[in-house]
Design a protein around this motif. Sequence first.
Motif, mmCIF file in Angstrom:
data_model
loop_
_atom_site.group_PDB
_atom_site.id
_atom_site.type_symbol
_atom_site.label_atom_id
_atom_site.label_comp_id
_atom_site.label_asym_id
_atom_site.label_seq_id
_atom_site.Cartn_x
_atom_site.Cartn_y
_atom_site.Cartn_z
ATOM 1 N N VAL A 183 -3.684 -49.495 15.394
ATOM 2 C CA VAL A 183 -2.537 -48.456 16.097
ATOM 3 C C VAL A 183 -3.367 -46.953 15.748
ATOM 4 C CG1 VAL A 183 -0.372 -47.000 15.611
ATOM 5 C CG2 VAL A 183 -0.536 -49.709 15.619
ATOM 6 N N GLY A 184 -4.103 -46.853 14.630
ATOM 7 C CA GLY A 184 -4.699 -45.409 14.538
ATOM 8 C C GLY A 184 -6.253 -45.593 14.665
ATOM 9 N N SER A 185 -6.778 -46.601 15.497
ATOM 10 C CA SER A 185 -7.974 -46.718 15.706
ATOM 11 C C SER A 185 -8.635 -45.566 16.440
ATOM 12 C CB SER A 185 -8.338 -47.968 16.536
ATOM 13 O OG SER A 185 -9.767 -47.841 17.347
ATOM 14 N N PRO A 186 -9.820 -45.094 16.194
ATOM 15 C CA PRO A 186 -10.451 -43.887 16.930
ATOM 16 C C PRO A 186 -10.581 -44.333 18.449
ATOM 17 C CG PRO A 186 -11.807 -44.485 15.080
ATOM 18 C CD PRO A 186 -10.839 -45.674 15.273
ATOM 19 N N ASN A 187 -10.466 -45.298 18.899
ATOM 20 C CA ASN A 187 -10.410 -45.660 20.257
ATOM 21 C C ASN A 187 -9.067 -45.098 20.926
ATOM 22 O OD1 ASN A 187 -12.882 -46.870 20.202
ATOM 23 N ND2 ASN A 187 -11.898 -48.951 19.606
ATOM 24 N N GLY A 188 -8.011 -44.956 20.050
ATOM 25 C CA GLY A 188 -6.818 -44.179 20.714
ATOM 26 C C GLY A 188 -5.873 -45.515 21.230
ATOM 27 N N GLU A 244 -8.130 -41.955 3.004
ATOM 28 C CA GLU A 244 -9.064 -42.031 4.349
ATOM 29 C C GLU A 244 -9.100 -43.643 4.497
ATOM 30 O OE1 GLU A 244 -10.754 -39.872 5.787
ATOM 31 O OE2 GLU A 244 -9.963 -38.327 4.682
ATOM 32 N N VAL A 245 -9.250 -43.881 5.861
ATOM 33 C CA VAL A 245 -9.570 -45.368 5.950
ATOM 34 C C VAL A 245 -10.633 -46.075 5.403
ATOM 35 C CG1 VAL A 245 -10.075 -47.165 8.022
ATOM 36 C CG2 VAL A 245 -8.659 -45.199 8.391
ATOM 37 N N PRO A 261 -15.829 -46.724 8.737
ATOM 38 C CA PRO A 261 -14.407 -46.877 8.434
ATOM 39 C C PRO A 261 -14.069 -48.050 9.029
ATOM 40 C CG PRO A 261 -14.803 -44.639 9.280
ATOM 41 C CD PRO A 261 -16.014 -45.407 9.434
ATOM 42 N N ARG A 262 -13.238 -48.910 8.476
ATOM 43 C CA ARG A 262 -12.705 -50.270 9.006
ATOM 44 C C ARG A 262 -11.129 -50.271 8.772
ATOM 45 N NH1 ARG A 262 -15.299 -56.054 8.287
ATOM 46 N NH2 ARG A 262 -13.467 -57.328 9.169
ATOM 47 N N THR A 263 -10.643 -50.477 10.003
ATOM 48 C CA THR A 263 -9.152 -50.092 9.973
ATOM 49 C C THR A 263 -8.439 -51.387 9.305
ATOM 50 O OG1 THR A 263 -8.984 -50.887 12.406
ATOM 51 C CG2 THR A 263 -9.252 -48.439 12.040
ATOM 52 N N ASP A 264 -9.150 -52.429 9.378
ATOM 53 C CA ASP A 264 -8.590 -53.887 8.811
ATOM 54 C C ASP A 264 -8.098 -53.610 7.414
ATOM 55 O OD1 ASP A 264 -8.921 -54.888 11.208
ATOM 56 O OD2 ASP A 264 -10.827 -55.939 10.740
ATOM 57 N N LEU A 265 -8.787 -52.585 6.674
ATOM 58 C CA LEU A 265 -8.480 -52.522 5.375
ATOM 59 C C LEU A 265 -7.485 -51.513 5.068
ATOM 60 C CD1 LEU A 265 -12.257 -52.817 4.081
ATOM 61 C CD2 LEU A 265 -10.533 -54.463 4.033
#
Length: 501
Positions: free
Chosen positions: A67-72, A308-309, A318-322
Amino acid sequence: MTPSSILILITVYFGMLFYISHKVSKKDNGNDAFFKANKNSKWYLVAFGMIGTALSGVTFISVPGEVGSPNGEQFKYFQFILGNAIGFIIITKLLLPLYYRMNLTSIYSYIEQRMGHYSYRTAASIFLVSRTISSAFRLYLVVIVLQRFVFDFYNIPFFLTVLISLLLIFSYTYRGGLKTIIITDTLQTFFLVSSVFLTIYFICDSLDLSIVGAFNEVKNSNYSQIFFFDDFVTNKFHFIKQILGGMFVTIAMVGLDQDLMQKNLSCKNIKDAQKNMFTFTGIFVIINIFFLSVGALLYIYAAKNGIEVPLDSITNKPRTDLLFPEIALNHLALIPAIVFLLGLIAATFATTDSALTALTTSFCVDFLGMEKSENLDKKNIVRTRHLVHLGFSALLFLIILVFNSINDSSVVGMIFKVASYTYGPLLGLYAFGLFRKSKKVNDKLVPYICLLSPALTYLISENSKTLFFGYVFDNELIIINALITYIGLYLISKTAEKIDF
């Protein structure tokens, strides 16, 4: 939450699963119970249990993280979910009646009767490869969380964490198979669904937000955009691409997948199976809305508390899964941490135990012919099934270790990328079988078509910007893959007497 308390929780959790497995398989651990649950499953238990199987740890961790990925990405995943819902309806109305009419144990037996022996083995092989890889990815996701927050504390190496996880799954599934899974998945889905709602409650409480306040906070945040209609050519999040991708990925990964269809085929009749699928579809859509809401609330909570992620231990990126496990286990209270762990474990192991059972079923039925009348009374047939079950456990173990050494991207994106290539030929096979009933393929050439199709699809994907004026593919790539397979089958076919199935 300390590593010791997490370990105790896991031990108690699996103790419950072992108890259920023992009670269910005590009187009947034969192949009919393992493969089909004696065709006596209650549709409402199947519907509820399928939620845990379909969602998995990928949905539990990766979807909120993305949801908050840098890819938007924000809530773009919900477009894909809407496509999933359409796919589920197509499966319910088109494929389930076919499977019940033909009284199938393995759904790939349809391809044998429709196209021939080589086509049949090709379809079953595609499933075995696809489901083994995707199941390994899903289990990998929960194992890295357990490794980071529990087993690193005890200096237990990653490979041993994986081994322990797979041995636990094997030990409560190898006897009862699907008959056990129907019950255990119902319990695990209960933990999964409860954890979603309780997580939202605990995060809202930490942020001093009411449910209405949380809704407004998410709505007004930078994470809540659902529909993307801009720039169809280059935007992979475009609404049309996500709907089409979601629909066809679902038809292939659910309707043409032995795992989830095996549960449906354990119902008494087609009416119960269809009630199960319609109920499942409604719950599936609703629960994914809440998963996305958890993601937005996690990022809002992280921003307000300076979190922070977490960085990937291999790539140091940064790994959004975590993010979800980081907040749940290190920043919230004990009860939210327990809720998170129960949900995560339930989501992942409900998927893996089901997949392991389906892989064993497919290999035993499609390659060893255990359902054929001449093999039903063979000695040691149950022992052979146990060995196959153990063999697939070992294979998952090896794939997870390989994936751990090379992975550097989001697990959720990787799974559907793999699926676009491996399930595409399966989709093409069934489409040709269903809609070209007056055509008979050259059976011996089918395996070559199914190998060529993913290769051509990959070349098209890599060069799509040049070939199609800047067009960027996403999950709808599976349509191209299936279409290439379909055209290939048409080119190696000839007109024959029309087939009724």
